[in-house]
Every structure is written in structure tokens, then in C-alpha cells.
Design an enzyme around this catalytic site. Structure first.
Site, PDB file in Angstrom:
ATOM      1  N   LYS A 262       0.866  -1.187   0.000  1.00 43.41           N
ATOM      2  CA  LYS A 262       0.000   0.000   0.000  1.00 43.41           C
ATOM      3  C   LYS A 262       0.901   1.235   0.000  1.00 43.41           C
ATOM      4  O   LYS A 262       2.052   1.160   0.440  1.00 43.41           O
ATOM      5  CB  LYS A 262      -0.876   0.005   1.251  1.00 43.41           C
ATOM      6  CG  LYS A 262      -2.045   0.951   1.189  1.00 43.41           C
ATOM      7  CD  LYS A 262      -3.229   0.358   0.452  1.00 43.41           C
ATOM      8  CE  LYS A 262      -4.346   1.369   0.244  1.00 43.41           C
ATOM      9  NZ  LYS A 262      -5.534   0.771  -0.377  1.00 43.41           N
TER      10      LYS A 262
ATOM     11  N   ASP B  22      -6.844   4.681  -4.786  1.00 43.82           N
ATOM     12  CA  ASP B  22      -7.497   4.553  -3.471  1.00 43.82           C
ATOM     13  C   ASP B  22      -8.118   5.928  -3.211  1.00 43.82           C
ATOM     14  O   ASP B  22      -8.288   6.719  -4.153  1.00 43.82           O
ATOM     15  CB  ASP B  22      -6.479   4.152  -2.379  1.00 43.82           C
ATOM     16  CG  ASP B  22      -7.167   3.780  -1.058  1.00 43.82           C
ATOM     17  OD1 ASP B  22      -7.902   2.786  -1.040  1.00 43.82           O
ATOM     18  OD2 ASP B  22      -6.987   4.500  -0.058  1.00 43.82           O
TER      19      ASP B  22
HETATM   20  P1  NDP Z   1     -13.112   8.107  -2.779  1.00 38.35           P
HETATM   21  O1  NDP Z   1     -12.043   9.083  -2.519  1.00 38.35           O
HETATM   22  O2  NDP Z   1     -13.650   7.936  -4.156  1.00 38.35           O
HETATM   23  O3  NDP Z   1     -14.368   8.365  -1.817  1.00 38.35           O
HETATM   24  C1  NDP Z   1     -14.240   8.388  -0.438  1.00 38.35           C
HETATM   25  C2  NDP Z   1     -15.542   8.900   0.125  1.00 38.35           C
HETATM   26  O4  NDP Z   1     -15.471   8.858   1.539  1.00 38.35           O
HETATM   27  C3  NDP Z   1     -15.817  10.339  -0.233  1.00 38.35           C
HETATM   28  O5  NDP Z   1     -17.203  10.533  -0.317  1.00 38.35           O
HETATM   29  C4  NDP Z   1     -15.234  11.107   0.953  1.00 38.35           C
HETATM   30  O6  NDP Z   1     -15.844  12.365   1.155  1.00 38.35           O
HETATM   31  C5  NDP Z   1     -15.535  10.177   2.081  1.00 38.35           C
HETATM   32  N1  NDP Z   1     -14.508  10.309   3.129  1.00 38.35           N
HETATM   33  C6  NDP Z   1     -13.161  10.188   2.999  1.00 38.35           C
HETATM   34  N2  NDP Z   1     -12.533  10.394   4.170  1.00 38.35           N
HETATM   35  C7  NDP Z   1     -13.512  10.674   5.051  1.00 38.35           C
HETATM   36  C8  NDP Z   1     -13.524  10.984   6.415  1.00 38.35           C
HETATM   37  N3  NDP Z   1     -12.374  11.054   7.123  1.00 38.35           N
HETATM   38  N4  NDP Z   1     -14.733  11.196   7.014  1.00 38.35           N
HETATM   39  C9  NDP Z   1     -15.892  11.089   6.299  1.00 38.35           C
HETATM   40  N5  NDP Z   1     -15.942  10.805   4.990  1.00 38.35           N
HETATM   41  C10 NDP Z   1     -14.776  10.611   4.387  1.00 38.35           C
HETATM   42  O7  NDP Z   1     -12.549   6.712  -2.231  1.00 38.35           O
HETATM   43  P2  NDP Z   1     -13.029   5.250  -2.562  1.00 38.35           P
HETATM   44  O8  NDP Z   1     -14.499   5.217  -2.742  1.00 38.35           O
HETATM   45  O9  NDP Z   1     -12.152   4.707  -3.618  1.00 38.35           O
HETATM   46  O10 NDP Z   1     -12.621   4.482  -1.218  1.00 38.35           O
HETATM   47  C11 NDP Z   1     -13.496   4.413  -0.089  1.00 38.35           C
HETATM   48  C12 NDP Z   1     -12.987   3.330   0.846  1.00 38.35           C
HETATM   49  O11 NDP Z   1     -12.974   2.081   0.146  1.00 38.35           O
HETATM   50  C13 NDP Z   1     -11.571   3.503   1.402  1.00 38.35           C
HETATM   51  O12 NDP Z   1     -11.513   2.918   2.682  1.00 38.35           O
HETATM   52  C14 NDP Z   1     -10.738   2.659   0.425  1.00 38.35           C
HETATM   53  O13 NDP Z   1      -9.521   2.243   1.015  1.00 38.35           O
HETATM   54  C15 NDP Z   1     -11.683   1.499   0.216  1.00 38.35           C
HETATM   55  N6  NDP Z   1     -11.452   0.712  -0.988  1.00 38.35           N
HETATM   56  C16 NDP Z   1     -11.483   1.287  -2.218  1.00 38.35           C
HETATM   57  C17 NDP Z   1     -11.298   0.506  -3.347  1.00 38.35           C
HETATM   58  C18 NDP Z   1     -11.441   1.075  -4.717  1.00 38.35           C
HETATM   59  O14 NDP Z   1     -11.368   0.284  -5.682  1.00 38.35           O
HETATM   60  N7  NDP Z   1     -11.688   2.347  -4.890  1.00 38.35           N
HETATM   61  C19 NDP Z   1     -10.965  -0.917  -3.249  1.00 38.35           C
HETATM   62  C20 NDP Z   1     -11.038  -1.441  -1.902  1.00 38.35           C
HETATM   63  C21 NDP Z   1     -11.233  -0.626  -0.819  1.00 38.35           C
HETATM   64  P3  NDP Z   1     -15.406  13.663   0.298  1.00 38.35           P
HETATM   65  O15 NDP Z   1     -16.143  13.535  -1.001  1.00 38.35           O
HETATM   66  O16 NDP Z   1     -15.848  14.806   1.130  1.00 38.35           O
HETATM   67  O17 NDP Z   1     -13.926  13.563   0.145  1.00 38.35           O
END
Ligand code: NDP
Length: 444
Positions: free
Chosen positions: A126, A166
Site C-alpha cells: 500500500k 485509493d
Molecule cells: P473516494 O475518494 O472515491 O471516496 C471516499 C468517500 O469517503 C468520499 O465521499 C469522501 O468524502 C468520504 N470520506 C473520505 N474520508 C472521510 C472521512 N475522514 N470522514 C468522512 N468521509 C470521508 O474513495 P473510494 O471510494 O475509492 O474508497 C473508499 C474506501 O474504500 C476507502 O476505505 C478505500 O480504502 C476502500 N477501498 C477502495 C477501493 C477502490 O477500488 N476504490 C478498493 C477497496 C477498498 P469527500 O467527497 O468529502 O472527500
């Protein structure tokens, strides 16, 4: 003292300032107790747990770049190459101000078992940076990505370490990083996944994590006599995982009624309008207030609160530790039957325990969100063959992988007398394969 307790104590002493890493190690090792106790003498002699909790290497580097005012900015870059017993390191790059070594280590550690569960040949790693992409111009993003890759490119490659997206790293960032890798190394190879379709990306990669989450959730419900169709679903997040989880839930006949971002959340009793959500988040990169402004049926609330909405299925898809014990109590009181983690470690240990003790079906992230990395591995296969598969071909492989993952962890839990404990099942199934490979490869 048992071997697990001995190693947990050592890990705590050595990594005292890394709470997320300690949380992940504790969760994994505790749930592995049945397997470890059955092989205690051998594993102790081979120092399997000491080896699996210590990364192969952890890289930290300076990332200097110039902002639009001509000011030099300096961020910190990370890549933790945790374990490559079953294949090249594989895991995403997180760009978020909260990123530090402990968070990257927790994610890299979890990735080992998740990648193993996919049954594809990929090891765990990672990376990322404390860089905040929010509010930056495209030129600033490019400057950061180029500088980040200028250092990272020394340590990665199609057969050594293949990073992906990510939080904060989407198609735009991967594109800038791929361009810089190619330029410096002079190699056109599948060194990153999540690439654009015109230069080696895979169809269905964008949808994969959210879709995969629903394929696994549907299978888990089915094996417990329930149907996803007709269920009310509460989702957190409004990013890549959340958006496509909402879309697939709707395609399966369920009704997702919430989404959230880091400032607030939406309750939309009519069901989330995915096209509008994409317009707000993917195109305009705006806040959810804009969703509420465009949709009369939606309520916008400041802060956090999606878990207070009555639902059958809860899908945390935002970030780590976003569902705590109070949220778990509220979900149970409201009659939730299943929780499946789209994000990495979104549920605290206490909340997970409470949900499981109250009979809620609980699918941990390392299984439930493995669709993303599985499809990344399918992207690597396509790059190696110099071929592109159709959307349907990739999607159907993804669906099979997720169904298999569920059965692997269900079987592993049953084999060790903890039937229905999918957290233990996932850790055991992922661990067994990695340990087999480590033992076969000798002391390394
Ligand atoms: P994105 O950046 O596309 O979206 C993240 C979302 O979560 C956004 O809506 C963001 O809000 C919100 N968010 C982020 N940090 C916080 C926080 N501290 N408090 C509240 N809301 C928060 O990321 P992903 O959708 O790609 O990833 C989401 C999760 O899934 C992570 O844990 C990632 O590690 C996991 N994941 C992702 C994969 C992928 O293929 N994308 C694969 C496997 C796991 P805002 O819009 O305001 O930033």
C-alpha cells in the site's frame, strides 16, 4: 503466554505510535487463534507471525512540487511493500492529509489477506501521501503526481509492485503517474492499475469494488435464507465504492436511501439518484448540498449520521473507523440484518463484535471490497496478454470471484468451528495460502 499473545505484545512495543496498524494486527491475529493454536509449535519455530507482521520494506520519501503561485510545497510519500509470498506487491495509493506510516501499514497488512482471498497471484502492499488533492488545480495535481512517481518509480514494476488507486487517487492521478513512470523508466508496462481505457485500463475496474461488494452481500444473504431484492440499504461515502455499490444495489432490486461525504449526508427515501450523484461528485467534484438542491425528495444533514436511518443492510463505503459502537447499537435497534464493509476497516473492533454478537451477518472489508483489487489483477492479466476483455467478461469473472470468496471464508469458518464468523473465516482463508507459500519459500 500463547504465541499469538507474545507476538501481539511485541508488535505493540515496536509500533506503539501506529494505532490503526495495531488495530488491524490485533483483529487479524485474534481471529487466527484457532489456526495458530492448531500449528503453534511449527509456526513459532518458523516465526511466521513475526515475519507476517513486519513489512518486507517501508519506503518514505520527500515529494517536492511547485504550486500555482510558484511556491514550493513538500509532502511525504509512502510505499509499504508488505508481503510478496504469493505474487508481486499490489495495493492502492491513498492521497489524503490524514495519511501517515501507520495508516499505510494497516492498509498494507490487510491487503495481504484480501489479495490472497481473491485466489489471484498478488502480494500485499500500500502507499500514498499526506497530499490533499482537494481544491488543487489540474496542473498542481500533475506536478505532485510527477514528483511522487519520480521517486516511486525506482521501487515498482509490472513484476515487482503494481500500485492502484485509493482515496484521492482516481483515473486522473493514475494517468499522470503512468505518464511519468513511462518517461523515466522507458517502459510501457502494466505498472499501475486503474488506468484509462485508451492506455491499458480494464473495463469494469471503475465499477468493480462497489459491484463486487453487492455480489458478495447478495451471496451472504442468500446462504442465510434472505434475498437482497426489496431490502432498504444504507450506504456511507459518495466516492468510487459508494457510487457503484448504490448502482448495483438498485440493479438487484434493493433501495439505497443514503450517501455521505466528509461534511454531511443525504437521506433520500425515494432512493438515491445515481446519475445525479455522479454529476455532483464525479463531474462537478462538489458537495452533497448540490445533490439535495437538485432533488426535492432528498434531505441534507450536516456531520455524520447515516447509521441512524432504519435499514436492512448497511454498507460503510467511506473510510476507516466510521461505524462505531453507538452506530452499531442504533443499527441493531433498527433491525439491521447485514453489514458488509465497502471501505477498509470502517467498523471499529468494538462495533464489529457487537454486531456479530447480536446476530448481524458481518462481511469484513478484506473480503467484501476485494472486487477492486481482483479486477486490478484482471487488468494486469490483460496487460500481460496485450488484450482487452469486454465489460461482460470482466464483470462475470468478478461476480464468480466474489461468490468464491464468500464460500472460501464460509468454509474456513466452518472448518475451524466458528461457523458464521466471516471475519475469522476471511482471515483464516487468506492466511492459510500465504503461510503455505512462505513455508515453501524458506526463511526470507
Ligand atoms: P473516494 O475518494 O472515491 O471516496 C471516499 C468517500 O469517503 C468520499 O465521499 C469522501 O468524502 C468520504 N470520506 C473520505 N474520508 C472521510 C472521512 N475522514 N470522514 C468522512 N468521509 C470521508 O474513495 P473510494 O471510494 O475509492 O474508497 C473508499 C474506501 O474504500 C476507502 O476505505 C478505500 O480504502 C476502500 N477501498 C477502495 C477501493 C477502490 O477500488 N476504490 C478498493 C477497496 C477498498 P469527500 O467527497 O468529502 O472527500
Amino acid at each position: 503466554m500463547s504465541y499469538v499473545d507474545e507476538v501481539l505484545a511485541q508488535v505493540k512495543t515496536k509500533n506503539a505510535n501506529e494505532p490503526e496498524f495495531l488495530q488491524a494486527v490485533e483483529e487479524v491475529l485474534n481471529s487466527l487463534r484457532p489456526v495458530i493454536e492448531a500449528n503453534e509449535e511449527k509456526y513459532r519455530k518458523e516465526a511466521i507471525l513475526e515475519r507476517i507482521t513486519e513489512p518486507d520494506r517501508q519506503l518514505m520519501f520527500r515529494v517536492p512540487w511547485v504550486d500555482d503561485n510558484g511556491q514550493v510545497q513538500v509532502n511525504r510519500g509512502f510505499r509499504v511493500q508488505f508481503n510478496n509470498a504469493i505474487g508481486p506487491y499490489k495495493g492502492g495509493l491513498r492521497l489524503h492529509p490524514s495519511v501517515n506510516l501507520g495508516i499505510i501499514k494497516f492498509l498494507g497488512f490487510e491487503q495481504i489477506f484480501k489479495n490472497s482471498l481473491t485466489s489471484l497471484p498478488i502480494g500485499g502492499g500500500k502507499g500514498g501521501s499526506d497530499f490533499d488533492p482537494k481544491g488543487k488545480s489540474d496542473r498542481e495535481i500533475m506536478a505532485f503526481c510527477q514528483s511522487f512517481m519520480t521517486e516511486l518509480c525506482k521501487y515498482i514494476g509490472a513484476d515487482t509492485d503494481v500500485p492502484a488507486g485509493d482515496i484521492g487517487t482516481g483515473a486522473r492521478e493514475i494517468g499522470f503517474m503512468f505518464g511519468q513512470y513511462k518517461r523515466i523508466r522507458g517502459l510501457y508496462e502494466g505498472v499501475l492499475t486503474g488506468k484509462g481505457l485508451s492506455y491499458g485500463g480494464s473495463l469494469a475496474r471503475t465499477e468493480a469494488t462497489g459491484y463486487g461488494l453487492l455480489y458478495l452481500t447478495r451471496e451472504m444473504l442468500k446462504c442465510n435464507g434472505q434475498d437482497i431484492a426489496g431490502k432498504t440499504v444504507v450506504v456511507s461515502g459518495a466516492g468510487n465504492v459508494a457510487t457503484y455499490a448504490i448502482q448495483k444495489a438498485q440493479q438487484m432490486g434493493a433501495k439505497p436511501v443514503t450517501c455521505s461525504d466528509s461534511t454531511g449526508w443525504i437521506y433520500d427515501p425515494e432512493g438515491i439518484d445515481v446519475a445525479l450523484l455522479k454529476e455532483v461528485k464525479e463531474v462537478k467534484r462538489a458537495r452533497l448540498t448540490e445533490y439535495a438542491a437538485a432533488r426535492p425528495s432528498a434531505e441534507y444533514h450536516e456531520g455524520r449520521g447515516v447509521w441512524s436511518v432504519k435499514c436492512d443492510v448497511a454498507l460503510p463505503c467511506a473510510t476507516q473507523n466510521e461505524l462505531d459502537i453507538e452506530d452499531a447499537k442504533q443499527l441493531v435497534a433498527n433491525g439491521v440484518i447485514a453489514v458488509a464493509e465497502g471501505a477498509n476497516m470502517p467498523t471499529t473492533l468494538e462495533a464489529t463484535k457487537y454486531l456479530q454478537e447480536n446476530g448481524v451477518l458481518f462481511a469484513p472489508g478484506k473480503a467484501a471490497n476485494a472486487g477492486g483489487v481482483a479486477t486490478s489483477a484482471l487488468e494486469m492479466s490483460q496487460n500481460s496478454e496485450r488484450l482487452s476483455w469486454s465489460f461482460e467478461e470482466v464483470d462475470s469473472k468478478l461476480e464468480n470471484i466474489m461468490i468464491n470468496i464468500f464460500h472460501n471464508l464460509d468454509d474456513a469458518a466452518k472448518r475451524y468451528g466458528v461457523a458464521g464468523d466471516y471475519v475469522a473465516g476471511a482471515n483464516i482463508a487468506g492466511f492459510e495460502k500465504v503461510v503455505d507459500a512462505m513455508l515453501a519459500q524458506g526463511v526470507c
